[in-house]
Design a protein around this motif. Structure first.
Motif, PDB file in Angstrom:
ATOM      1  N   PHE A  87     -18.893  -4.904   9.709  1.00  0.00           N
ATOM      2  CA  PHE A  87     -17.567  -4.357   9.444  1.00  0.00           C
ATOM      3  C   PHE A  87     -17.334  -4.171   7.945  1.00  0.00           C
ATOM      4  CE2 PHE A  87     -16.688  -5.795  13.803  1.00  0.00           C
ATOM      5  CZ  PHE A  87     -16.023  -4.673  14.287  1.00  0.00           C
ATOM      6  N   GLY A  88     -18.031  -4.972   7.128  1.00  0.00           N
ATOM      7  CA  GLY A  88     -17.931  -4.789   5.692  1.00  0.00           C
ATOM      8  C   GLY A  88     -18.585  -3.494   5.232  1.00  0.00           C
ATOM      9  N   VAL A  89     -19.759  -3.191   5.781  1.00  0.00           N
ATOM     10  CA  VAL A  89     -20.430  -1.940   5.431  1.00  0.00           C
ATOM     11  C   VAL A  89     -19.631  -0.750   5.947  1.00  0.00           C
ATOM     12  CG1 VAL A  89     -22.511  -0.569   5.796  1.00  0.00           C
ATOM     13  CG2 VAL A  89     -22.706  -3.012   5.323  1.00  0.00           C
ATOM     14  N   GLN A  90     -19.086  -0.878   7.149  1.00  0.00           N
ATOM     15  CA  GLN A  90     -18.209   0.167   7.659  1.00  0.00           C
ATOM     16  C   GLN A  90     -17.019   0.369   6.721  1.00  0.00           C
ATOM     17  OE1 GLN A  90     -15.637  -0.947  10.830  1.00  0.00           O
ATOM     18  NE2 GLN A  90     -15.608   1.084  11.764  1.00  0.00           N
ATOM     19  N   GLY A  91     -16.446  -0.748   6.262  1.00  0.00           N
ATOM     20  CA  GLY A  91     -15.324  -0.670   5.338  1.00  0.00           C
ATOM     21  C   GLY A  91     -15.696  -0.027   4.016  1.00  0.00           C
ATOM     22  N   LEU A  92     -16.945  -0.209   3.580  1.00  0.00           N
ATOM     23  CA  LEU A  92     -17.397   0.407   2.336  1.00  0.00           C
ATOM     24  C   LEU A  92     -17.221   1.918   2.387  1.00  0.00           C
ATOM     25  CD1 LEU A  92     -18.886   0.272  -0.410  1.00  0.00           C
ATOM     26  CD2 LEU A  92     -21.044   0.358   0.858  1.00  0.00           C
ATOM     27  N   GLY A  93     -17.647   2.517   3.501  1.00  0.00           N
ATOM     28  CA  GLY A  93     -17.506   3.966   3.629  1.00  0.00           C
ATOM     29  C   GLY A  93     -16.061   4.397   3.803  1.00  0.00           C
ATOM     30  N   MET A  94     -15.328   3.680   4.640  1.00  0.00           N
ATOM     31  CA  MET A  94     -13.942   4.065   4.914  1.00  0.00           C
ATOM     32  C   MET A  94     -13.055   3.904   3.687  1.00  0.00           C
ATOM     33  SD  MET A  94     -13.374   2.519   8.749  1.00  0.00           S
ATOM     34  CE  MET A  94     -11.645   2.991   8.736  1.00  0.00           C
ATOM     35  N   LYS A  95     -13.204   2.799   2.971  1.00  0.00           N
ATOM     36  CA  LYS A  95     -12.333   2.550   1.829  1.00  0.00           C
ATOM     37  C   LYS A  95     -12.674   3.467   0.658  1.00  0.00           C
ATOM     38  CE  LYS A  95     -10.410  -0.643   4.215  1.00  0.00           C
ATOM     39  NZ  LYS A  95      -9.100  -0.379   4.854  1.00  0.00           N
ATOM     40  N   ALA A  96     -13.955   3.794   0.514  1.00  0.00           N
ATOM     41  CA  ALA A  96     -14.314   4.767  -0.517  1.00  0.00           C
ATOM     42  C   ALA A  96     -13.653   6.109  -0.217  1.00  0.00           C
ATOM     43  CB  ALA A  96     -15.832   4.919  -0.589  1.00  0.00           C
ATOM     44  N   SER A  97     -13.609   6.475   1.063  1.00  0.00           N
ATOM     45  CA  SER A  97     -12.969   7.736   1.427  1.00  0.00           C
ATOM     46  C   SER A  97     -11.461   7.672   1.197  1.00  0.00           C
ATOM     47  CB  SER A  97     -13.270   8.079   2.893  1.00  0.00           C
ATOM     48  OG  SER A  97     -12.612   7.202   3.777  1.00  0.00           O
ATOM     49  N   LEU A  98     -10.868   6.491   1.378  1.00  0.00           N
ATOM     50  CA  LEU A  98      -9.437   6.338   1.115  1.00  0.00           C
ATOM     51  C   LEU A  98      -9.134   6.557  -0.359  1.00  0.00           C
ATOM     52  CD1 LEU A  98      -8.559   3.227   3.313  1.00  0.00           C
ATOM     53  CD2 LEU A  98      -7.946   5.589   3.735  1.00  0.00           C
ATOM     54  N   GLY A  99     -10.003   6.049  -1.225  1.00  0.00           N
ATOM     55  CA  GLY A  99      -9.809   6.260  -2.653  1.00  0.00           C
ATOM     56  C   GLY A  99      -9.915   7.727  -3.019  1.00  0.00           C
ATOM     57  N   LEU A 100     -10.901   8.395  -2.443  1.00  0.00           N
ATOM     58  CA  LEU A 100     -11.042   9.831  -2.699  1.00  0.00           C
ATOM     59  C   LEU A 100      -9.853  10.611  -2.139  1.00  0.00           C
ATOM     60  CD1 LEU A 100     -14.851  10.265  -1.910  1.00  0.00           C
ATOM     61  CD2 LEU A 100     -13.746  10.284  -4.167  1.00  0.00           C
ATOM     62  N   ALA A 101      -9.302  10.127  -1.026  1.00  0.00           N
ATOM     63  CA  ALA A 101      -8.121  10.780  -0.451  1.00  0.00           C
ATOM     64  C   ALA A 101      -6.944  10.700  -1.411  1.00  0.00           C
ATOM     65  CB  ALA A 101      -7.760  10.138   0.888  1.00  0.00           C
ATOM     66  N   GLY A 102      -6.751   9.525  -2.042  1.00  0.00           N
ATOM     67  CA  GLY A 102      -5.670   9.383  -3.012  1.00  0.00           C
ATOM     68  C   GLY A 102      -5.868  10.283  -4.220  1.00  0.00           C
ATOM     69  N   LEU A 103      -7.110  10.384  -4.677  1.00  0.00           N
ATOM     70  CA  LEU A 103      -7.408  11.250  -5.817  1.00  0.00           C
ATOM     71  C   LEU A 103      -7.159  12.715  -5.453  1.00  0.00           C
ATOM     72  CD1 LEU A 103      -8.532  11.238  -8.729  1.00  0.00           C
ATOM     73  CD2 LEU A 103     -10.794  11.645  -7.740  1.00  0.00           C
ATOM     74  N   MET A 104      -7.610  13.120  -4.274  1.00  0.00           N
ATOM     75  CA  MET A 104      -7.393  14.491  -3.823  1.00  0.00           C
ATOM     76  C   MET A 104      -5.906  14.796  -3.698  1.00  0.00           C
ATOM     77  SD  MET A 104      -8.596  16.249  -0.207  1.00  0.00           S
ATOM     78  CE  MET A 104      -7.537  15.166   0.769  1.00  0.00           C
ATOM     79  N   GLN A 105      -5.174  13.870  -3.118  1.00  0.00           N
ATOM     80  CA  GLN A 105      -3.747  14.075  -2.927  1.00  0.00           C
ATOM     81  C   GLN A 105      -3.018  14.175  -4.260  1.00  0.00           C
ATOM     82  OE1 GLN A 105      -1.846  11.334  -0.128  1.00  0.00           O
ATOM     83  NE2 GLN A 105      -0.231  11.115  -1.632  1.00  0.00           N
ATOM     84  N   GLY A 106      -3.348  13.298  -5.211  1.00  0.00           N
ATOM     85  CA  GLY A 106      -2.724  13.365  -6.526  1.00  0.00           C
ATOM     86  C   GLY A 106      -3.020  14.679  -7.228  1.00  0.00           C
ATOM     87  N   PHE A 107      -4.258  15.159  -7.088  1.00  0.00           N
ATOM     88  CA  PHE A 107      -4.634  16.445  -7.698  1.00  0.00           C
ATOM     89  C   PHE A 107      -3.844  17.599  -7.085  1.00  0.00           C
ATOM     90  CE2 PHE A 107      -7.191  20.323  -7.355  1.00  0.00           C
ATOM     91  CZ  PHE A 107      -7.424  20.605  -8.697  1.00  0.00           C
ATOM     92  N   LEU A 108      -3.751  17.605  -5.758  1.00  0.00           N
ATOM     93  CA  LEU A 108      -3.040  18.691  -5.076  1.00  0.00           C
ATOM     94  C   LEU A 108      -1.553  18.671  -5.412  1.00  0.00           C
ATOM     95  CD1 LEU A 108      -4.777  18.598  -1.571  1.00  0.00           C
ATOM     96  CD2 LEU A 108      -5.107  20.286  -3.385  1.00  0.00           C
ATOM     97  N   PHE A 109      -0.961  17.485  -5.465  1.00  0.00           N
ATOM     98  CA  PHE A 109       0.457  17.388  -5.802  1.00  0.00           C
ATOM     99  C   PHE A 109       0.718  17.849  -7.230  1.00  0.00           C
ATOM    100  CE2 PHE A 109       2.572  14.210  -2.676  1.00  0.00           C
ATOM    101  CZ  PHE A 109       2.107  14.962  -1.609  1.00  0.00           C
ATOM    102  N   ALA A 110      -0.142  17.424  -8.161  1.00  0.00           N
ATOM    103  CA  ALA A 110       0.068  17.757  -9.570  1.00  0.00           C
ATOM    104  C   ALA A 110      -0.119  19.248  -9.831  1.00  0.00           C
ATOM    105  CB  ALA A 110      -0.889  16.939 -10.449  1.00  0.00           C
TER     106      ALA A 110
END
Length: 429
Positions: free
Chosen positions: A366-389
């Motif tokens: 579940f930790g390795v699974q979380g590695l992929g999912m949480k990395a994608s969450l960080g990229l989602a925040g970056l993408m969202q901030g870019f699109l909003f700005a």
């Protein structure tokens, strides 16, 4: 090696209640934090791009921490300590994010956001990975695991109900005092998260000590092709889905021009459909493979999420509000599948790996699974901030919100393709 559950009223219920509290806290944070820092009707507390960067940093740290938590949780055999540390860090960080920022103090607010969001996400990793890592050992038998995961699916929906729907109702009742509402809900969530501390007893020491190395993070992927599919598909799906989840409040307040408290009405309809869908999933569970369940769920999201960009317009005989209710309601079907099937898929992969190695590594998986999912969450925040700005998130410039929905649909379609490669020989649902 096995886990003992202390006898005190209903230990399974108390164990599952902890994840309900975790979901409430996670949902409140995901839904309201961005609106708290980036309101559409007042000056932002931080720059939108910095908000996205903070999400990327904190989620990136959470991603790296997830397999480390899995390693130490399995190695130390002290799940209660990991759960306690996760509860404290997740709670303190989340409360501070809503209580400390001040209007007009951009530099101070940026410091608070980066530091406390990082603390909160590290605590989230410690709690979630440890909790889910217990699943295949608490419920080693297939039927027992199905009952537990079905109950967990209901808990997930309950946590979402409280975090998304009831929080909106409470916000209106409290005079739109967002800081007060989130403090109340976060405090209640922490009480629930503490329940498993008195239920999950210390692990028995394994007869053969479990040995891990950094290479084991890669080895469990190499040994288990089905787990490769899960990690890749979920990472892609959650990249888009969590970006959408964070902009739901803007769909209501900007595209539909409704008060923030009205988010409870629209998300409540999603929850109702999800609960009804869980009943159908239980009836059909043995007749449909996990691969088909996940392909169906992600394909539905691929078709539905881009339609979120049409909010605010009438479609056919439906006015804008009814169209929004229909689309959000239909999201409840794939969300019910996502709350029920993926954890059993990972548990099956843990069993398959145990058959190969003779070692149980639940938390590490579940930790390795979380590695992929949480990395994608960080990229989602970056993408969202870019699109909003760059494209806006106001009624006069809503394109940033709409692009999030469209991109999320494309990513869900990619997840559907990846899930088609999940081994058909895996244990049936």
């Amino acid at each position: 090696m096995h886990y003992r559950l202390k006898s005190f009223f209903s230990p399974d219920l108390r164990y599952l209640g902890g994840y309900g509290g975790y979901l409430i806290l996670d949902t409140v944070l995901q839904l309201w934090l961005i609106y708290f820092f980036l309101p559409n009707d007042a000056p932002p507390l931080v720059d939108p791009r910095l908000f996205g960067a903070a999400v990327l940093v904190s989620r990136g740290a959470e991603a790296i921490a997830s397999p480390a938590v899995g390693f130490f949780s399995d190695r130390l055999s002290q799940p209660r300590l990991m759960l306690l540390a996760g509860t404290v860090a997740f709670g303190v960080g989340s409360l501070g994010l809503f209580l400390l920022p001040q209007a007009g103090q951009v530099s101070f607010n940026t410091l608070v956001l980066f530091s406390l969001l990082l603390l909160a996400q590290l605590g989230q990793a410690a709690y979630a990975v440890t909790f889910l890592g217990l699943l295949p050992r608490i419920a080693p038998a297939e039927q027992q695991r199905l009952r537990l995961t079905n109950s967990l699916a209901l808990v997930i929906q309950g946590g979402v109900l409280v975090g998304q729907v009831l929080s909106g109702i409470a916000l209106k009742a409290l005079g739109n005092n967002l800081a007060l509402m989130t403090t109340i809900f976060i405090s209640g969530a922490l009480l629930l998260m503490s329940l498993p501390l008195s239920v999950v007893a210390k692990l028995d020491q394994p007869e053969v000590p479990v040995k891990f190395s950094g290479r084991e993070l890669v080895a469990i992927l190499v040994r288990n092709p089905g787990f490769q599919v899960i990690v890749l598909a979920q990472g892609l799906l959650w990249l888009g889905f969590n970006a959408v989840r964070s902009v739901v409040i803007y769909l209501v307040t900007v595209l539909l021009d409704q008060p923030a408290a009205m988010v409870s009405l629209y998300l409540g309809f999603t929850f109702l459909v999800a609960i009804l869908s869980l009943v159908v999933i239980r009836l059909l569970a043995d007749r449909v493979s996990k691969r088909l369940w996940m392909m169906g769920a992600t394909a539905m999201l691929a078709g539905l999420m881009p339609l979120l960009a049409t909010f605010g317009t009438s479609v056919g005989i439906l006015n804008a509000q009814n169209w929004a209710l229909l689309i959000l309601g239909l999201h409840g079907i794939p969300l019910a599948i996502l709350s029920d099937v993926p954890n059993t898929m990972v548990a099956d992969q843990i069993d398959a790996d145990y058959a190969l190695t003779g070692e149980v590594k639940g938390a590490l998986f579940f930790g390795v699974q979380g590695l992929g999912m949480k990395a994608s969450l960080g990229l989602a925040g970056l993408m969202q901030g870019f699109l909003f700005a760059n494209f806006g998130y106001s009624q006069s410039q809503p394109l940033g919100i709409q692009l999030v929905a469209i991109i999320a649909g494309v990513l869900a379609l990619g997840a559907t393709v990846i899930y088609s490669y999940y081994p058909s020989a895996s244990r049936p649902s």
